[in-house]
Every structure is written in C-alpha cells, then in structure tokens.
Design a protein around this motif. Structure first.
Motif, PDB file in Angstrom:
ATOM      1  N   TYR A  86       0.834  -1.205   0.000  1.00  0.00           N
ATOM      2  CA  TYR A  86       0.000   0.000   0.000  1.00  0.00           C
ATOM      3  C   TYR A  86       0.867   1.253   0.000  1.00  0.00           C
ATOM      4  O   TYR A  86       0.641   2.189  -0.778  1.00  0.00           O
ATOM      5  CB  TYR A  86      -0.925  -0.048   1.210  1.00  0.00           C
ATOM      6  N   ALA A 122      -8.911   1.789   1.732  1.00  0.00           N
ATOM      7  CA  ALA A 122      -7.736   1.359   2.503  1.00  0.00           C
ATOM      8  C   ALA A 122      -7.596   2.173   3.787  1.00  0.00           C
ATOM      9  O   ALA A 122      -6.490   2.567   4.166  1.00  0.00           O
ATOM     10  CB  ALA A 122      -6.479   1.467   1.653  1.00  0.00           C
ATOM     11  N   ASP A 200      -9.828  -3.298   5.958  1.00  0.00           N
ATOM     12  CA  ASP A 200      -9.891  -2.477   4.749  1.00  0.00           C
ATOM     13  C   ASP A 200     -11.102  -2.876   3.912  1.00  0.00           C
ATOM     14  O   ASP A 200     -11.426  -4.063   3.791  1.00  0.00           O
ATOM     15  CB  ASP A 200      -8.617  -2.659   3.909  1.00  0.00           C
TER      16      ASP A 200
END
Length: 247
Positions: A86, A122, A200
């Motif tokens: 990420y 996220a 998430d």
C-alpha cells in the motif's frame, strides 16, 4: 478521500516566506525564463488563513520512513507486506503548512505526512501507516531533526506527534491488519461480520468464499477479549505475535 495525517508541529525560519527561484528546465534557460515559488495563502474567514509552503527536501521524509520499515520488517508478515505494498503505491504526500487565527499573531506551522485512504478502500492500512510513522518518528527523532529539519530551518516541537493511536491492530494474514475498535456507541450493525474489528474495504469486497467470511465472523469471540487490553499486536509493536489467520 479519507486517510490519515501524521503531524509534526514546529517553528519555521522566516526566510521561507521569501519567494524562491524555481528549478529551471533546459527550455527555460534557453528562453531566459525564471519562475519563483512563494507561500500560498487561503483566507478562511476574518483573521483566519491557511498557509501552504513548498516542502522542498522535506519530501524525502517519505523515503526515510520507508527505509525505516525496510530495516525493521526484514521478514514482513503477510499482513505487514500488504501495508508495505500500500505504501509503495503512491499514497504518501508531504505538506508544509501553517494556520493562523485571530487569536494568534504567529502562524502555527506543522509538517504533514498524509496517507491516502484510497477513496475509502484502505482506511485501516492508512491507520497502520500513521501508527508506524509515529514509531518511526519516536525511534529517530534526533536523527530526523539533524538530517532534515535543521538544514531546512524547521524546529520541531515535542508534542502529540509522538503519541500512538488508541486503536490497536491485529495481524490477520492475507486479510491484512484488523483494527480493534471495541464496542462502539450506538446501534450495532447487524450485517457486519465483526462488531469489534474493522478491515480495509477492499479486503471485505474481495471475500468470495465461506471460509474467509467465517474467519471474520470468529474474530470477536476468538480475539475480542485478547485485544481488550488495548495492546497493539502489529509486527513493530509485538514481533513475537502473529495470529496466522487467513492463510
């Protein structure tokens, strides 16, 4: 867009208020053109304004943070690797800002490292990133100040930037990290597979089999009492622990 923002307040050298020459391209030099950067001021109301200044070399803080994680997470857990992926996806932005109110003669300056929530997909990863940024800053406060802040003319103040978030994290293998939120006030969401943990959104949307849904449904009973101690079990805080779920 959501996400989180790690703030480092401090004092800023006055010369940053002066216009500074921009880096010129080859064509700019040929044409004799020269541009200047200067603080951008947004008026927010009577006596209140937001000041945005070029962060310059302070943008390298993002790379320093990532290097810290590479050193500390030599063998990342599966959940940790998802957060590292990420962070490598262009979600980190560094801002240098100041806020001024009618009650303050001097602006309140702060360095802001933001972690995008990726349009809400996220948010938990952004929370983990904030948590890890706090640990990075605690671990290397003096080094970061000497290497980045002092040459730039920014004097950080010891403040809430050193505090850790209230919500601890639990590694869940391929499901990433779960953020323990406890029993929130209000009416429970009966359709949510877990009342105590948040994951998430991209993870929740990717669930396509009964086994994954069953794992999340068991989180409250299996780990609710464990996480009630408010101890974070991420790889940086508790490297000896891993739930090994979702594998």
């Amino acid at each position: 867009m959501g996400g989180t923002a790690f703030l480092i307040p401090g004092k800023l050298a006055e010369h940053h208020w002066q216009p500074a020459p921009e880096k010129r391209s080859f064509l700019d030099r040929v044409m004799g053109k020269r541009g200047f950067t200067k603080p951008r001021v947004t008026e927010l109301g009577p006596g209140a304004r937001l000041i945005e200044l070029p962060p310059g070399p302070l943008v390298e803080l993002a790379a320093d943070f990532r290097d810290f994680l590479s050193r500390r997470l030599v063998e990342p857990w599966e959940a940790s690797q998802l957060v590292l992926d990420y962070l490598d996806d262009g979600v980190v932005t560094v801002f240098l800002r100041g806020e001024q109110s009618p009650e303050r003669t001097e602006p309140h300056y702060y360095l802001q490292v933001t972690f995008s929530g990726c349009a809400g997909m996220a948010e938990v990863s952004a929370e983990v990133a904030w948590h890890w940024a706090a640990l990075w800053y605690q671990d290397g406060y003096e080094r970061v100040a000497d290497r980045f802040f002092e040459p730039f003319g920014f004097v950080p103040s010891y403040s809430e930037a050193h505090e850790l978030p209230a919500n601890p994290f639990l590694p869940l293998g391929k499901l990433g990290y779960g953020m323990y939120v406890g029993k929130l006030p209000g009416t429970p969401d009966e359709e949510a597979p877990s009342q105590l943990f948040e994951l998430d959104a991209w993870v929740m949307e990717s669930l396509d089999d009964t086994e994954d849904l069953s794992i999340i449904g068991q989180l409250d009973t299996k780990f609710g009492s464990l996480m009630a101690d408010a101890q974070c079990r991420c790889q940086l805080c508790m490297p000896e622990f891993e739930a090994n779920l979702g594998r």
